[in-house]
Structure formats: C-alpha cells, structure tokens
Design a protein around this motif. Structure first.
Motif, PDB file in Angstrom:
ATOM      1  N   SER A  38      30.697   6.248 -36.947  1.00 40.71           N
ATOM      2  CA  SER A  38      31.923   5.526 -36.577  1.00 40.71           C
ATOM      3  C   SER A  38      32.152   4.320 -37.495  1.00 40.71           C
ATOM      4  O   SER A  38      33.289   3.997 -37.833  1.00 40.71           O
ATOM      5  N   THR A  39      31.085   3.668 -37.936  1.00 43.28           N
ATOM      6  CA  THR A  39      31.202   2.536 -38.858  1.00 43.28           C
ATOM      7  C   THR A  39      31.756   2.991 -40.200  1.00 43.28           C
ATOM      8  O   THR A  39      32.613   2.335 -40.790  1.00 43.28           O
ATOM      9  N   LEU A  44      36.557   3.445 -43.872  1.00 45.15           N
ATOM     10  CA  LEU A  44      37.420   4.293 -44.685  1.00 45.15           C
ATOM     11  C   LEU A  44      38.826   4.408 -44.116  1.00 45.15           C
ATOM     12  O   LEU A  44      39.811   4.364 -44.857  1.00 45.15           O
ATOM     13  N   LEU A  45      38.939   4.543 -42.790  1.00 47.44           N
ATOM     14  CA  LEU A  45      40.221   4.841 -42.155  1.00 47.44           C
ATOM     15  C   LEU A  45      40.885   3.632 -41.505  1.00 47.44           C
ATOM     16  O   LEU A  45      42.039   3.700 -41.104  1.00 47.44           O
ATOM     17  N   ILE A  79      30.522   7.436 -47.035  1.00 48.50           N
ATOM     18  CA  ILE A  79      29.320   6.617 -46.810  1.00 48.50           C
ATOM     19  C   ILE A  79      29.197   5.551 -47.897  1.00 48.50           C
ATOM     20  O   ILE A  79      28.875   4.392 -47.606  1.00 48.50           O
ATOM     21  N   ALA A  80      29.464   5.926 -49.139  1.00 45.44           N
ATOM     22  CA  ALA A  80      29.412   4.943 -50.230  1.00 45.44           C
ATOM     23  C   ALA A  80      30.432   3.832 -50.009  1.00 45.44           C
ATOM     24  O   ALA A  80      30.117   2.640 -50.157  1.00 45.44           O
ATOM     25  N   ARG A  86      30.706  -2.681 -45.654  1.00 44.93           N
ATOM     26  CA  ARG A  86      29.834  -3.299 -44.653  1.00 44.93           C
ATOM     27  C   ARG A  86      28.867  -4.321 -45.266  1.00 44.93           C
ATOM     28  O   ARG A  86      28.548  -5.326 -44.663  1.00 44.93           O
ATOM     29  N   HIS A  87      28.405  -4.037 -46.473  1.00 44.84           N
ATOM     30  CA  HIS A  87      27.383  -4.875 -47.109  1.00 44.84           C
ATOM     31  C   HIS A  87      27.868  -5.388 -48.462  1.00 44.84           C
ATOM     32  O   HIS A  87      27.095  -5.445 -49.411  1.00 44.84           O
ATOM     33  N   ARG A  88      29.128  -5.781 -48.539  1.00 37.54           N
ATOM     34  CA  ARG A  88      29.724  -6.108 -49.846  1.00 37.54           C
ATOM     35  C   ARG A  88      28.996  -7.218 -50.590  1.00 37.54           C
ATOM     36  O   ARG A  88      28.861  -7.143 -51.804  1.00 37.54           O
ATOM     37  N   ARG A  89      28.513  -8.227 -49.909  1.00 39.57           N
ATOM     38  CA  ARG A  89      27.809  -9.306 -50.613  1.00 39.57           C
ATOM     39  C   ARG A  89      26.530  -8.800 -51.257  1.00 39.57           C
ATOM     40  O   ARG A  89      26.227  -9.110 -52.403  1.00 39.57           O
TER      41      ARG A  89
END
Length: 102
Positions: A38-39, A44-45, A79-80, A86-89
């Motif tokens: 779901s994350t 993405l959506l 997923i990529a 989610r973890h951009r930093r």
C-alpha cells in the motif's frame, strides 16, 4: 504439509531470496528498505492509491515511462519509485556518495 509445491514452497523461496539480498547488501554496507504494498501504491498513485489493483500500477508506469511492461516489471519500477519517495533523503545521500566514488 509442505510437499515442495504451492504456497509454502513459493513463500520459502521468497524468504530465501530476501535473505540473500540482505546479506549482499550488508556486505557492501547498503541499506535495505521494506515497504508495504500500500505504501508503494500511494507513492506511485497518490492519496487513495493504496487500495488500487495491480492494473492501476501497471497503467501508471506506462503513463510515466511510456512503456508497456509486465506486472512484475511494473511492480519493480513502482517499488523503486516508492523507495525514492519514502526515503528520499537517504537515497539522495547514497546517490551523492556513489557519484563521488565514480
């Protein structure tokens, strides 16, 4: 019982591959991210996307990248993207580090 066929065997293989990936990542001091489906879909959506079907993920990947691909390839790209969002930093730090090495 598990006779090597069906869900138990498939689940076992997924866990084996997951362990191999985690081991390889650790050898190279790389992080491993685990995201719920779901994350990934929300990344993405957008808001409300966590309950959408796989077809919506595949269509969004087609829209973003202009390619038609299998559900597995669409999942991998999702997923990529989800990991990046989610973890951009942390992803930015890893990318900068990789550029310094090369």
């Amino acid at each position: 019982g598990d006779n090597g066929v069906g869900t138990n065997a498939s689940s076992r293989r997924v866990h084996e591959v997951s362990g191999i990936i985690r081991c390889a990542a650790r050898c190279f001091d790389l992080p491993v991210y685990c995201l719920a489906p779901s994350t990934v879909k929300v990344a993405l959506l957008g808001k409300g996307g966590g309950r959408k079907k796989k077809a919506a993920v595949k269509e969004r990947v087609r829209t973003l990248f202009g390619v038609v691909c299998s559900e597995h390839a669409a999942d991998a790209l999702a997923i990529a993207i989800g990991t990046g969002v989610r973890h951009r930093r942390h992803v930015a730090t890893l990318t900068a580090h990789a550029e310094l090495i090369h």
